[in-house]
Write an enzyme that holds these catalytic residues in place. Structure first.
Site, mmCIF file in Angstrom:
data_model
loop_
_atom_site.group_PDB
_atom_site.id
_atom_site.type_symbol
_atom_site.label_atom_id
_atom_site.label_comp_id
_atom_site.label_asym_id
_atom_site.label_seq_id
_atom_site.Cartn_x
_atom_site.Cartn_y
_atom_site.Cartn_z
ATOM 1 N N HIS A 72 102.072 129.409 -35.020
ATOM 2 C CA HIS A 72 101.118 130.519 -34.899
ATOM 3 C C HIS A 72 101.554 131.416 -33.753
ATOM 4 O O HIS A 72 101.591 130.983 -32.608
ATOM 5 C CB HIS A 72 99.707 129.982 -34.639
ATOM 6 N N PRO A 293 86.738 122.041 -25.328
ATOM 7 C CA PRO A 293 87.799 122.325 -26.304
ATOM 8 C C PRO A 293 88.137 123.804 -26.496
ATOM 9 O O PRO A 293 89.091 124.125 -27.206
ATOM 10 C CB PRO A 293 87.252 121.727 -27.609
ATOM 11 N N TYR A 385 97.142 130.419 -23.109
ATOM 12 C CA TYR A 385 96.970 129.768 -24.407
ATOM 13 C C TYR A 385 98.261 129.076 -24.867
ATOM 14 O O TYR A 385 98.218 127.976 -25.399
ATOM 15 C CB TYR A 385 96.502 130.790 -25.454
HETATM 16 P P1 RFL Z 1 92.292 109.278 -25.821
HETATM 17 O O1 RFL Z 1 92.804 109.970 -27.025
HETATM 18 O O2 RFL Z 1 90.841 109.226 -25.587
HETATM 19 O O3 RFL Z 1 92.869 107.800 -25.893
HETATM 20 C C1 RFL Z 1 92.452 106.778 -24.996
HETATM 21 C C2 RFL Z 1 92.641 105.434 -25.678
HETATM 22 O O4 RFL Z 1 92.288 104.397 -24.763
HETATM 23 C C3 RFL Z 1 91.509 103.420 -25.446
HETATM 24 N N1 RFL Z 1 90.667 102.703 -24.464
HETATM 25 C C4 RFL Z 1 90.946 101.466 -24.024
HETATM 26 N N2 RFL Z 1 91.941 100.616 -24.299
HETATM 27 C C5 RFL Z 1 91.920 99.408 -23.673
HETATM 28 N N3 RFL Z 1 90.946 99.021 -22.819
HETATM 29 C C6 RFL Z 1 89.927 99.856 -22.508
HETATM 30 N N4 RFL Z 1 88.967 99.470 -21.641
HETATM 31 C C7 RFL Z 1 89.903 101.137 -23.122
HETATM 32 N N5 RFL Z 1 89.046 102.181 -23.047
HETATM 33 C C8 RFL Z 1 89.531 103.126 -23.869
HETATM 34 C C9 RFL Z 1 90.702 104.238 -26.445
HETATM 35 O O5 RFL Z 1 90.233 103.433 -27.518
HETATM 36 C C10 RFL Z 1 91.715 105.290 -26.885
HETATM 37 O O6 RFL Z 1 92.464 104.869 -28.006
HETATM 38 O O7 RFL Z 1 92.949 109.861 -24.495
HETATM 39 P P2 RFL Z 1 94.402 110.525 -24.249
HETATM 40 O O8 RFL Z 1 95.491 109.665 -24.871
HETATM 41 O O9 RFL Z 1 94.481 110.838 -22.812
HETATM 42 O O10 RFL Z 1 94.396 111.864 -25.114
HETATM 43 C C11 RFL Z 1 93.537 112.927 -24.795
HETATM 44 C C12 RFL Z 1 93.132 113.703 -26.055
HETATM 45 O O11 RFL Z 1 92.674 112.784 -27.023
HETATM 46 C C13 RFL Z 1 92.059 114.779 -25.782
HETATM 47 O O12 RFL Z 1 92.291 115.426 -24.576
HETATM 48 C C14 RFL Z 1 92.014 115.857 -26.901
HETATM 49 O O13 RFL Z 1 91.634 115.300 -28.120
HETATM 50 C C15 RFL Z 1 91.027 116.987 -26.523
HETATM 51 N N6 RFL Z 1 90.868 117.993 -27.587
HETATM 52 C C16 RFL Z 1 91.802 118.995 -27.794
HETATM 53 N N7 RFL Z 1 92.941 119.035 -27.054
HETATM 54 C C17 RFL Z 1 93.903 119.973 -27.301
HETATM 55 O O14 RFL Z 1 94.927 119.972 -26.602
HETATM 56 N N8 RFL Z 1 93.770 120.933 -28.287
HETATM 57 C C18 RFL Z 1 92.682 120.965 -29.085
HETATM 58 O O15 RFL Z 1 92.652 121.789 -30.000
HETATM 59 C C19 RFL Z 1 91.637 119.994 -28.839
HETATM 60 N N9 RFL Z 1 90.543 119.982 -29.587
HETATM 61 C C20 RFL Z 1 89.742 117.974 -28.413
HETATM 62 C C21 RFL Z 1 89.604 119.003 -29.413
HETATM 63 C C22 RFL Z 1 88.768 116.985 -28.300
HETATM 64 C C23 RFL Z 1 87.691 116.984 -29.136
HETATM 65 N N10 RFL Z 1 86.757 115.918 -28.964
HETATM 66 C C24 RFL Z 1 86.182 115.198 -30.008
HETATM 67 C C25 RFL Z 1 86.527 115.388 -27.639
HETATM 68 C C26 RFL Z 1 88.525 119.019 -30.262
HETATM 69 C C27 RFL Z 1 87.549 118.034 -30.124
HETATM 70 C C28 RFL Z 1 86.389 118.139 -31.081
HETATM 71 C C1 PHB Z 2 91.088 122.272 -33.738
HETATM 72 O O1 PHB Z 2 90.490 121.183 -33.823
HETATM 73 O O2 PHB Z 2 91.827 122.668 -34.647
HETATM 74 C C2 PHB Z 2 90.893 123.106 -32.536
HETATM 75 C C3 PHB Z 2 90.005 122.710 -31.563
HETATM 76 C C4 PHB Z 2 89.834 123.500 -30.426
HETATM 77 C C5 PHB Z 2 90.531 124.692 -30.309
HETATM 78 C C6 PHB Z 2 91.421 125.084 -31.283
HETATM 79 C C7 PHB Z 2 91.605 124.291 -32.408
HETATM 80 O O3 PHB Z 2 90.348 125.487 -29.214
#
Ligand code: RFL
Ligand code: PHB
Length: 396
Positions: A72, A293, A385
């Site tokens: 993109h 997010p 971004y």
């Molecule tokens: P994670 O993915 O939470 O993984 C942590 C892992 O640790 C495990 N865990 C344990 N294991 C052993 N013992 C324990 N006591 C434990 N406690 C926990 C968990 O089960 C899990 O498997 O953290 P990590 O690896 O640091 O990754 C971070 C990302 O997952 C997070 O920052 C992103 O998903 C945030 N996010 C977005 N980030 C982007 O860069 N671009 C996006 O477009 C974006 N969109 C989003 C998002 C997060 C969202 N939510 C649901 C919070 C959109 C959403 C809706």
């Molecule tokens: C996505 O889940 O695709 C997503 C989430 C947050 C953003 C952009 C894309 O800011």
């Protein structure tokens, strides 16, 4: 049991660090509380910065990403009925982002780890770091009813916001900074073609909405809701109707709706813990910091921590420089705070915070139109971004 680096958590941070270390011949074991299937069922991020893609390539796990990721070179902000394009490529000298889901990144990393024969304990219970301020730390855990002790040289806390690693640091050794927003994002995934070729972040008097995607046949949409809203209160029909109302009329007219295949609410939260090192334990990714997010930064920030931690471990193991560990936290935090700023700015200015026009809502309007009306303003949005450059470790 013994390893060099004990990694807690098999999200993207833990798996990517593990893959890079394995490739470099640095032994590591991952301990994950959940099952692999559960980790893959969490629908999260979708947008990868160039630095993230480059590190996944360096780790040798980018074949699917290179084949299926969507490049993109711009995105849109809908404001006051207008659609303003942020020309990422033109404003940053040729940079872009790649749309490729976190689930796919995680699956690619899991497959690579399995192929490399590296050890992961899924469904590990009571994972607990010990003696991290000594030269002989270890992690205890239980797996299938058996108690284990994993001796190691270092611990990587990659266990997300609710993990055990950060909580095991004495409160007086940690500074935490937090902002809760009184809102959440209700997200829906559907097997429908995306409404537009590029992502759209839409401000509206009914509340924020955004249009994203995973592939040419799979869409991801979000609408702003209250932080404590339950997805069960939203039928698919109610979601599509509300989304349509919040999008510019020409976009809404193009929207193809269909049954949701996932629906969930994510609360919006900014959080940073300092420092990100305690003795021989490092914190990476969501274990150390959370962003709302709106800037698509959470996963990318986690990957930039992995980049720094990996360079630290190479210094330690390839160049016998154990003192490199002490540079980790400051190197990460300078970039983290700038990224926190961008995510906070996008969140604060694009959402609706009040039902009646007030000083804050007028400021939001002025802030957005000031940035969007000026090339310098759009360039500032674009350079954040696509991702600020990864921070380098101080020279040895
Ligand atoms: P994670 O993915 O939470 O993984 C942590 C892992 O640790 C495990 N865990 C344990 N294991 C052993 N013992 C324990 N006591 C434990 N406690 C926990 C968990 O089960 C899990 O498997 O953290 P990590 O690896 O640091 O990754 C971070 C990302 O997952 C997070 O920052 C992103 O998903 C945030 N996010 C977005 N980030 C982007 O860069 N671009 C996006 O477009 C974006 N969109 C989003 C998002 C997060 C969202 N939510 C649901 C919070 C959109 C959403 C809706
Ligand atoms: C996505 O889940 O695709 C997503 C989430 C947050 C953003 C952009 C894309 O800011």
């Amino acid at each position: 049991m013994k390893t060099e680096v004990a990694i807690i958590g098999a999200g993207p941070s833990g798996l990517l660090l593990g893959q890079l270390l394995t490739n470099a011949g640095i032994d590591n074991v991952i301990l994950e509380r959940r099952s692999g299937a559960y980790v893959l069922s969490r629908i999260r991020a979708g947008v990868l910065e160039q630095g993230t893609v480059d590190l996944l390539r360096e780790a040798g796990v980018a074949d699917n990403l290179d084949a299926n990721g969507l490049i993109h070179d711009g995105f849109e902000i809908a404001f006051n009925g207008d659609r303003v394009r942020i020309d990422l490529e033109g404003l940053t000298g040729g940079k872009h982002v790649t749309v490729y889901g976190q689930t796919a990144v995680t699956e690619d990393l899991m497959n690579a780890r399995r192929a490399a024969g590296a050890t992961t304990y899924y469904e590990a219970e009571d994972v607990t770091p010990h003696d991290v301020t000594t030269d002989a730390p270890y992690v205890s855990f239980t797996h299938e009813g058996t108690a284990y002790r994993l001796d190691c040289a270092y611990i990587a806390g990659c266990d997300g916001f609710h993990g055990v690693s950060r909580r095991s640091i004495p409160a007086e050794r940690l500074n935490t900074f937090s902002r809760e927003y009184p809102l959440g994002w209700l997200g829906v995934m559907s097997e429908t073609p995306p409404v537009a070729e590029e992502l759209i972040y839409a401000t509206h008097e009914r509340g924020f909405a955004m249009c994203s995607m995973r592939s040419p046949t799979r869409s991801r949409y979000y609408i702003q809701v209250a932080a404590d809203e339950s997805p069960d209160n939203w039928s698919d029909e109610a979601f599509w109707a509300e989304l349509k109302q919040r999008l510019p009329a020409d976009v809404a007219g193009q929207l193809v709706t269909g049954p949701s295949i996932e629906k969930s609410v994510a609360p919006l939260h900014s959080f940073v813990a300092e420092p990100m090192q305690y003795g021989r334990m490092l914190l990476l990714g969501d274990a150390a910091h959370i962003v709302p997010p709106t800037g698509a930064k959470g996963l990318n920030l986690a990957v930039s921590d992995v980049n720094t931690a990996y360079r630290v471990f190479r210094q330690i193991y390839d160049h016998s420089r154990p003192e490199a560990l002490n540079a980790y936290s400051a190197t990460c935090l300078s970039r983290i705070w700038k990224t926190e700023r961008f995510s906070w700015w996008m969140t604060s200015n694009l959402h609706k915070f009040s039902d009646t026009p007030d000083f804050n809502s007028r400021m939001q309007r002025a802030e957005i139109s000031y940035y969007l009306d000026s090339k310098a303003g759009r360039a500032t949005i674009a350079e954040n971004y696509v991702g600020l450059p990864f921070a380098a470790l101080p020279a040895a």
